[in-house]
Design a protein around this motif. Sequence first.
Motif, PDB file in Angstrom:
ATOM      1  N   ASP A   9       0.822  -1.212   0.000  1.00  0.00           N
ATOM      2  CA  ASP A   9       0.000   0.000   0.000  1.00  0.00           C
ATOM      3  C   ASP A   9       0.856   1.262   0.000  1.00  0.00           C
ATOM      4  OD1 ASP A   9      -2.419  -1.300  -0.082  1.00  0.00           O
ATOM      5  OD2 ASP A   9      -2.499  -1.559   2.087  1.00  0.00           O
ATOM      6  N   TYR A  10       2.101   1.121   0.449  1.00  0.00           N
ATOM      7  CA  TYR A  10       2.970   2.302   0.519  1.00  0.00           C
ATOM      8  C   TYR A  10       3.408   2.742  -0.889  1.00  0.00           C
ATOM      9  CZ  TYR A  10       6.738   5.424   1.892  1.00  0.00           C
ATOM     10  OH  TYR A  10       7.532   6.526   2.038  1.00  0.00           O
ATOM     11  N   ILE A  11       3.793   1.781  -1.729  1.00  0.00           N
ATOM     12  CA  ILE A  11       4.285   2.132  -3.073  1.00  0.00           C
ATOM     13  C   ILE A  11       3.214   2.899  -3.879  1.00  0.00           C
ATOM     14  CG2 ILE A  11       5.087   1.156  -5.290  1.00  0.00           C
ATOM     15  CD1 ILE A  11       6.761  -0.840  -3.620  1.00  0.00           C
ATOM     16  N   PRO A  12       1.946   2.441  -3.886  1.00  0.00           N
ATOM     17  CA  PRO A  12       0.936   3.244  -4.594  1.00  0.00           C
ATOM     18  C   PRO A  12       0.767   4.652  -4.022  1.00  0.00           C
ATOM     19  CG  PRO A  12       0.096   1.053  -4.146  1.00  0.00           C
ATOM     20  CD  PRO A  12       1.403   1.152  -3.432  1.00  0.00           C
ATOM     21  N   LYS A  13       0.984   4.797  -2.703  1.00  0.00           N
ATOM     22  CA  LYS A  13       0.873   6.144  -2.116  1.00  0.00           C
ATOM     23  C   LYS A  13       1.914   7.087  -2.711  1.00  0.00           C
ATOM     24  CE  LYS A  13      -0.758   5.749   2.638  1.00  0.00           C
ATOM     25  NZ  LYS A  13      -0.440   6.059   4.037  1.00  0.00           N
ATOM     26  N   VAL A  14       3.118   6.559  -2.955  1.00  0.00           N
ATOM     27  CA  VAL A  14       4.208   7.415  -3.434  1.00  0.00           C
ATOM     28  C   VAL A  14       4.168   7.565  -4.948  1.00  0.00           C
ATOM     29  CG1 VAL A  14       6.718   7.741  -3.436  1.00  0.00           C
ATOM     30  CG2 VAL A  14       5.627   6.628  -1.506  1.00  0.00           C
ATOM     31  N   THR A  15       3.788   6.494  -5.656  1.00  0.00           N
ATOM     32  CA  THR A  15       3.931   6.516  -7.116  1.00  0.00           C
ATOM     33  C   THR A  15       2.607   6.704  -7.865  1.00  0.00           C
ATOM     34  OG1 THR A  15       3.608   4.126  -7.260  1.00  0.00           O
ATOM     35  CG2 THR A  15       5.874   4.889  -6.987  1.00  0.00           C
ATOM     36  N   GLY A  16       1.503   6.416  -7.193  1.00  0.00           N
ATOM     37  CA  GLY A  16       0.214   6.435  -7.890  1.00  0.00           C
ATOM     38  C   GLY A  16      -0.004   5.164  -8.701  1.00  0.00           C
ATOM     39  N   LEU A  17       0.904   4.195  -8.594  1.00  0.00           N
ATOM     40  CA  LEU A  17       0.798   2.939  -9.356  1.00  0.00           C
ATOM     41  C   LEU A  17       0.822   1.754  -8.403  1.00  0.00           C
ATOM     42  CD1 LEU A  17       3.525   3.673 -12.075  1.00  0.00           C
ATOM     43  CD2 LEU A  17       1.042   3.793 -12.383  1.00  0.00           C
ATOM     44  N   SER A  18       0.245   0.651  -8.849  1.00  0.00           N
ATOM     45  CA  SER A  18       0.318  -0.554  -8.019  1.00  0.00           C
ATOM     46  C   SER A  18       1.766  -1.048  -8.018  1.00  0.00           C
ATOM     47  CB  SER A  18      -0.626  -1.622  -8.588  1.00  0.00           C
ATOM     48  OG  SER A  18       0.107  -2.697  -9.094  1.00  0.00           O
ATOM     49  N   ALA A  19       2.154  -1.751  -6.943  1.00  0.00           N
ATOM     50  CA  ALA A  19       3.550  -2.210  -6.850  1.00  0.00           C
ATOM     51  C   ALA A  19       3.914  -3.122  -8.018  1.00  0.00           C
ATOM     52  CB  ALA A  19       3.770  -2.917  -5.520  1.00  0.00           C
ATOM     53  N   ARG A  20       2.902  -3.732  -8.654  1.00  0.00           N
ATOM     54  CA  ARG A  20       3.192  -4.619  -9.797  1.00  0.00           C
ATOM     55  C   ARG A  20       3.472  -3.810 -11.065  1.00  0.00           C
ATOM     56  NH1 ARG A  20      -0.658  -7.423  -6.877  1.00  0.00           N
ATOM     57  NH2 ARG A  20       0.243  -9.278  -5.941  1.00  0.00           N
ATOM     58  N   VAL A  45       5.319  -1.078 -10.987  1.00  0.00           N
ATOM     59  CA  VAL A  45       6.499  -0.257 -10.713  1.00  0.00           C
ATOM     60  C   VAL A  45       7.770  -1.082 -10.946  1.00  0.00           C
ATOM     61  CG1 VAL A  45       7.725   1.023  -8.904  1.00  0.00           C
ATOM     62  CG2 VAL A  45       5.246   1.245  -9.126  1.00  0.00           C
ATOM     63  N   HIS A  46       8.736  -0.454 -11.588  1.00  0.00           N
ATOM     64  CA  HIS A  46      10.012  -1.092 -11.938  1.00  0.00           C
ATOM     65  C   HIS A  46      10.807  -1.420 -10.676  1.00  0.00           C
ATOM     66  CE1 HIS A  46      14.017  -1.328 -13.840  1.00  0.00           C
ATOM     67  NE2 HIS A  46      13.367  -1.525 -14.974  1.00  0.00           N
ATOM     68  N   GLU A  47      11.622  -2.468 -10.764  1.00  0.00           N
ATOM     69  CA  GLU A  47      12.452  -2.859  -9.609  1.00  0.00           C
ATOM     70  C   GLU A  47      13.377  -1.737  -9.151  1.00  0.00           C
ATOM     71  OE1 GLU A  47      14.968  -6.127 -10.820  1.00  0.00           O
ATOM     72  OE2 GLU A  47      15.950  -4.938 -12.357  1.00  0.00           O
ATOM     73  N   ASP A  48      13.674  -0.776 -10.030  1.00  0.00           N
ATOM     74  CA  ASP A  48      14.574   0.327  -9.644  1.00  0.00           C
ATOM     75  C   ASP A  48      14.028   1.154  -8.487  1.00  0.00           C
ATOM     76  OD1 ASP A  48      16.514  -0.396 -11.369  1.00  0.00           O
ATOM     77  OD2 ASP A  48      16.145   1.174 -12.855  1.00  0.00           O
ATOM     78  N   TRP A  49      12.714   1.147  -8.316  1.00  0.00           N
ATOM     79  CA  TRP A  49      12.149   1.888  -7.168  1.00  0.00           C
ATOM     80  C   TRP A  49      12.829   1.419  -5.891  1.00  0.00           C
ATOM     81  CZ3 TRP A  49       9.876   1.051  -2.441  1.00  0.00           C
ATOM     82  CH2 TRP A  49       9.220   2.151  -1.864  1.00  0.00           C
ATOM     83  N   PHE A  50      12.967   0.113  -5.759  1.00  0.00           N
ATOM     84  CA  PHE A  50      13.617  -0.432  -4.566  1.00  0.00           C
ATOM     85  C   PHE A  50      15.139  -0.332  -4.679  1.00  0.00           C
ATOM     86  CE2 PHE A  50      15.647  -3.722  -2.117  1.00  0.00           C
ATOM     87  CZ  PHE A  50      15.083  -3.532  -0.864  1.00  0.00           C
ATOM     88  N   LEU A  51      15.676  -0.641  -5.855  1.00  0.00           N
ATOM     89  CA  LEU A  51      17.135  -0.691  -5.997  1.00  0.00           C
ATOM     90  C   LEU A  51      17.785   0.671  -5.747  1.00  0.00           C
ATOM     91  CD1 LEU A  51      17.417  -3.121  -9.052  1.00  0.00           C
ATOM     92  CD2 LEU A  51      17.753  -3.639  -6.613  1.00  0.00           C
ATOM     93  N   GLU A  52      17.085   1.745  -6.160  1.00  0.00           N
ATOM     94  CA  GLU A  52      17.611   3.082  -5.912  1.00  0.00           C
ATOM     95  C   GLU A  52      17.677   3.376  -4.417  1.00  0.00           C
ATOM     96  OE1 GLU A  52      18.149   6.253  -8.260  1.00  0.00           O
ATOM     97  OE2 GLU A  52      19.157   4.390  -8.750  1.00  0.00           O
ATOM     98  N   ARG A  53      16.618   3.004  -3.703  1.00  0.00           N
ATOM     99  CA  ARG A  53      16.604   3.215  -2.250  1.00  0.00           C
ATOM    100  C   ARG A  53      17.616   2.300  -1.580  1.00  0.00           C
ATOM    101  NH1 ARG A  53      12.336   4.946  -4.624  1.00  0.00           N
ATOM    102  NH2 ARG A  53      11.100   6.635  -3.737  1.00  0.00           N
ATOM    103  N   ASP A  54      17.718   1.097  -2.073  1.00  0.00           N
ATOM    104  CA  ASP A  54      18.657   0.120  -1.542  1.00  0.00           C
ATOM    105  C   ASP A  54      20.084   0.653  -1.695  1.00  0.00           C
ATOM    106  OD1 ASP A  54      19.162  -2.469  -0.467  1.00  0.00           O
ATOM    107  OD2 ASP A  54      19.918  -3.083  -2.426  1.00  0.00           O
TER     108      ASP A  54
END
Length: 464
Positions: free
Chosen positions: A140-151, A153-162
């Motif tokens: 539920d957090y990823i859609p709050k930030v991106t407006g898209l379902s986590a499915r 969203v590209h893996e880079d969303w996590f990899l950049e934060r990682d």
Amino acid sequence: MANLLAEQGVKVQLLEKLDETGGLSRSFDRGGFQLDIGPHAYYAGQAPLYKDWIGAENILDVRGIYGVGYKRRQITTPINPTNLIKNLPVTDAAALALDMAFRKTLGKLTAKPEPEHFESVDQLIQARFGEKVTQFFFRDYIPKVTGLSARAVHEDWFLERDRFYKEHNLWANLLKTLLKIVKPVTTDGATGQHGQLQFLYPKRGAGQIIQGLTSKVRSQGVDIRLGYSVTSVEPHGDGPVTVKATNAEGVEETFEADAVASTIPVTALAKGLRPLDTELVGATSGLRYSALRMFYFILDRPRLSDKIQIYFPEKKYLFKRIYETRNLNPDMGSAGRTAISVEVCINPGDANDQLPAEAIQERLIGELGDFYGVGRGEVVDWFTHRVTECYSVYANDYRKNIDPLVKRLFAEDRVVAYGRTGAFRYNFLSDRVLAASAKVAEYLLSGRPKQEVLGQPDPKNPFL
Ligand SMILES: Cc1cc2nc3c(=O)[nH]c(=O)nc-3n(C[C@H](O)[C@H](O)[C@H](O)COP(=O)(O)OP(=O)(O)OC[C@H]3O[C@@H](n4cnc5c(N)ncnc54)[C@H](O)[C@@H]3O)c2cc1C
């Protein structure tokens, strides 16, 4: 970058659309509080620069903890079984702790090697942290930030934060501890005491750093033009670059420069590049940034929380993160009052963007009441600020959309783009942006080909 070039005697002109410098690192003064756009933690790697710009006496050494707000409870980070059991209802804590324990033992034995790429960030997070954690924090957090379902969203969303968390050793204190209780290391970003983070913060808010830098570059002779919105950038091979900008009176002015460094959003730069490339503009029009509607509340209570910042993954809350400026500088504001900054991510034009500010603040006060028991009577003042480009939205097809711009810019030796919105990356000022500025200055002073100094064209490269 401007100060490094000016130091070497280069004439620099800086064009800024707004009537002040600072971009996302600005602060607003209200009731004695200096309130930022997001809780700016400055990591110590660039400390000598901050000291040079605002003086060591203006820099606070902050230690504090982060939290996750869930089911009306604040879970202290690190999110490990102990903290979950201490803070969550027993059924949730047990489910998460069991899942973690399983992954630590049995899961390790049966784990398959990770594929090189995942179809979406949802798949990557599931593979790394398991279904329960994915559900608990990310879905539920990823859609709050991106407006898209986590499915979507590209893996880079996590990899950049990682990448960011790894470089500052923050995973040791945050989500990595979901799977493994890591002993915190004393480095930039993490202290030895379990769960505490360490960073620097200017006494008068994040913006003080940029105000100090602005005074410095002005004294070096850099010509700062405020209220100038760049509309086009036209390179001419080895000749000068022509830049057009509309000034605060709406009049177009033309500038000629040996080279141009851009930190404006990539979407604006692509539209402004001349000769116009409609295919490139078409591709970049598929790129999007999430915007923030920041709501600041001054409350008639000494403190709301002991956390530097708290993330709210639950869908029922409009806000995704709250931070309290007194936890960064306890001397700010007036005695007995605290100020909180509440972040609401929006996509320009969506329902939450169209709601009047009063309606949103009413809803937020209701939500603060639900979570923290804040009463309407406690709100002594509030204001709001809207920032249009904050987070690059890594939709599944974003690489296809940014690639043509990356290729085009790497073929231009006299135009370089970098920064947070300027490189479409999750870059922090104290992290990648200042380092990239120094690298760009080195490149411009060197006279060498771009790829020799800045590397290969790649959407993951911090320069374009
Ligand atoms: C919520 C949030 C939290 C953050 N937390 C931290 C943190 O803890 N630590 C940290 O170090 N960093 C943090 N950052 C990141 C930090 O704010 C940015 O990395 C930094 O401000 C990036 O600087 P920049 O110059 O690349 O971009 P920006 O700050 O976005 O600056 C771009 C500038 O370009 C101007 N502009 C845009 N279009 C035009 C145009 N056409 N013509 C002329 N000017 C134009 C804009 O007005 C703006 O001033 C955070 C950011 C956000 C949003």
